[in-house]
Design an enzyme around this catalytic site. Structure first.
Site, mmCIF file in Angstrom:
data_model
loop_
_atom_site.group_PDB
_atom_site.id
_atom_site.type_symbol
_atom_site.label_atom_id
_atom_site.label_comp_id
_atom_site.label_asym_id
_atom_site.label_seq_id
_atom_site.Cartn_x
_atom_site.Cartn_y
_atom_site.Cartn_z
ATOM 1 N N THR A 31 3.042 -2.476 0.961
ATOM 2 C CA THR A 31 4.029 -2.820 1.989
ATOM 3 C C THR A 31 3.427 -2.725 3.380
ATOM 4 O O THR A 31 3.718 -3.551 4.249
ATOM 5 C CB THR A 31 5.265 -1.897 1.902
ATOM 6 O OG1 THR A 31 4.842 -0.528 1.922
ATOM 7 C CG2 THR A 31 6.057 -2.154 0.631
ATOM 8 N N ASP A 82 4.459 3.356 7.333
ATOM 9 C CA ASP A 82 3.957 3.853 6.059
ATOM 10 C C ASP A 82 4.954 3.534 4.952
ATOM 11 O O ASP A 82 6.095 3.147 5.216
ATOM 12 C CB ASP A 82 3.718 5.368 6.142
ATOM 13 C CG ASP A 82 2.608 5.836 5.211
ATOM 14 O OD1 ASP A 82 2.208 5.060 4.312
ATOM 15 O OD2 ASP A 82 2.126 6.974 5.378
ATOM 16 N N GLY A 98 -1.296 6.625 -3.691
ATOM 17 C CA GLY A 98 -2.562 5.939 -3.457
ATOM 18 C C GLY A 98 -3.694 6.880 -3.105
ATOM 19 O O GLY A 98 -4.844 6.454 -2.949
ATOM 20 N N GLU A 104 -2.263 10.543 5.759
ATOM 21 C CA GLU A 104 -0.921 10.056 6.101
ATOM 22 C C GLU A 104 -0.095 11.151 6.762
ATOM 23 O O GLU A 104 0.618 10.899 7.740
ATOM 24 C CB GLU A 104 -0.220 9.543 4.838
ATOM 25 C CG GLU A 104 -0.805 8.247 4.309
ATOM 26 C CD GLU A 104 -0.303 7.856 2.945
ATOM 27 O OE1 GLU A 104 -0.569 6.732 2.510
ATOM 28 O OE2 GLU A 104 0.366 8.691 2.290
#
Length: 224
Positions: A31, A82, A98, A104
């Site tokens: 995404t 994100d 992932g 992140e």
């Protein structure tokens, strides 16, 4: 119309949030890749600096001719985009499918504003999947033991041929299931207190906006 159509539509809408931003953080996943491709179409994109969290998104950003910068600009991130593996009814998240959970979380903790993009199936009442836990390889045995003592069932993440999955930070991941996580913030803190645990895939900072993509080609925006 399909979920793919919804993601493409919301990506076009999400990039509007970069108006006035000077530094943008880019999370990981398919995404976010859609959003990166929409960023490439922005007028004046040359004035924005982008901080990627993974090689996957870095390569996507390079193909889109975005201006990439390093960790020295993390403290100045205006907004980060994100995805999420699961989002509960209180907007806590599980991330790290992932393998980029450490990077992140660093970006999300630093950003002035957070935007999360996920398909509708990722929104759940309460977590029902494993929690990725990034650990130093030296600590594998002791962390494994501690997780069992806490009621967790860890599994070493491996590649298709059985080799351990190694994060871009040189660490390994224990995907750990718990019977339930009634207090995600408490569980996050408990896990991070184990020596050798570098980051936990429980994210308790509520985002400023969530984009929910639906199978019928539409999307919903949830803003705070």
């Amino acid at each position: 119309m399909s979920l793919q159509d919804a993601v493409q539509k919301l990506a076009k809408d999400a990039v509007k949030l970069t108006k006035g931003a000077k530094v943008v953080g880019l999370g990981s996943g398919s995404t976010v890749a859609h959003i990166v491709r929409e960023m490439a179409k922005l007028p004046g994109k040359e004035s924005i600096e982008f901080v990627p969290t993974s090689l996957q998104i870095k390569l996507e950003a390079e193909r889109s001719a975005l201006r990439l910068v390093g960790e020295e600009r993390i403290q100045d991130i205006d907004i980060v985009f994100d995805g999420a593996d699961q989002i509960d009814s209180r907007f806590n998240m599980i991330k790290g499918g992932g393998g980029a959970l450490l990077r992140e979380k660093i970006l999300i903790s630093a950003a002035k504003k957070v935007a999360i993009v996920a398909d509708a199936s990722k929104f759940v009442q309460s977590f029902n999947r494993s929690v990725p836990i990034e650990i130093h390889p030296m600590a594998r045995s002791i962390v494994w033991k501690k997780l069992f003592e806490m009621g967790g069932k860890p599994t070493l993440r491996t590649l298709d041929k059985g080799y351990p999955f190694i994060t871009e930070n040189g660490n390994i991941i224990l995907d750990t299931t718990f019977a339930s996580i009634p207090d995600p913030k408490k569980k996050e803190n408990e896990l991070k207190n184990i020596a050798g645990v570098l980051e936990v895939g429980i994210f308790t900072r509520r985002a400023d906006v969530y984009y929910k993509a639906r199978d019928d080609g539409t999307f919903e925006t949830i803003a705070f």
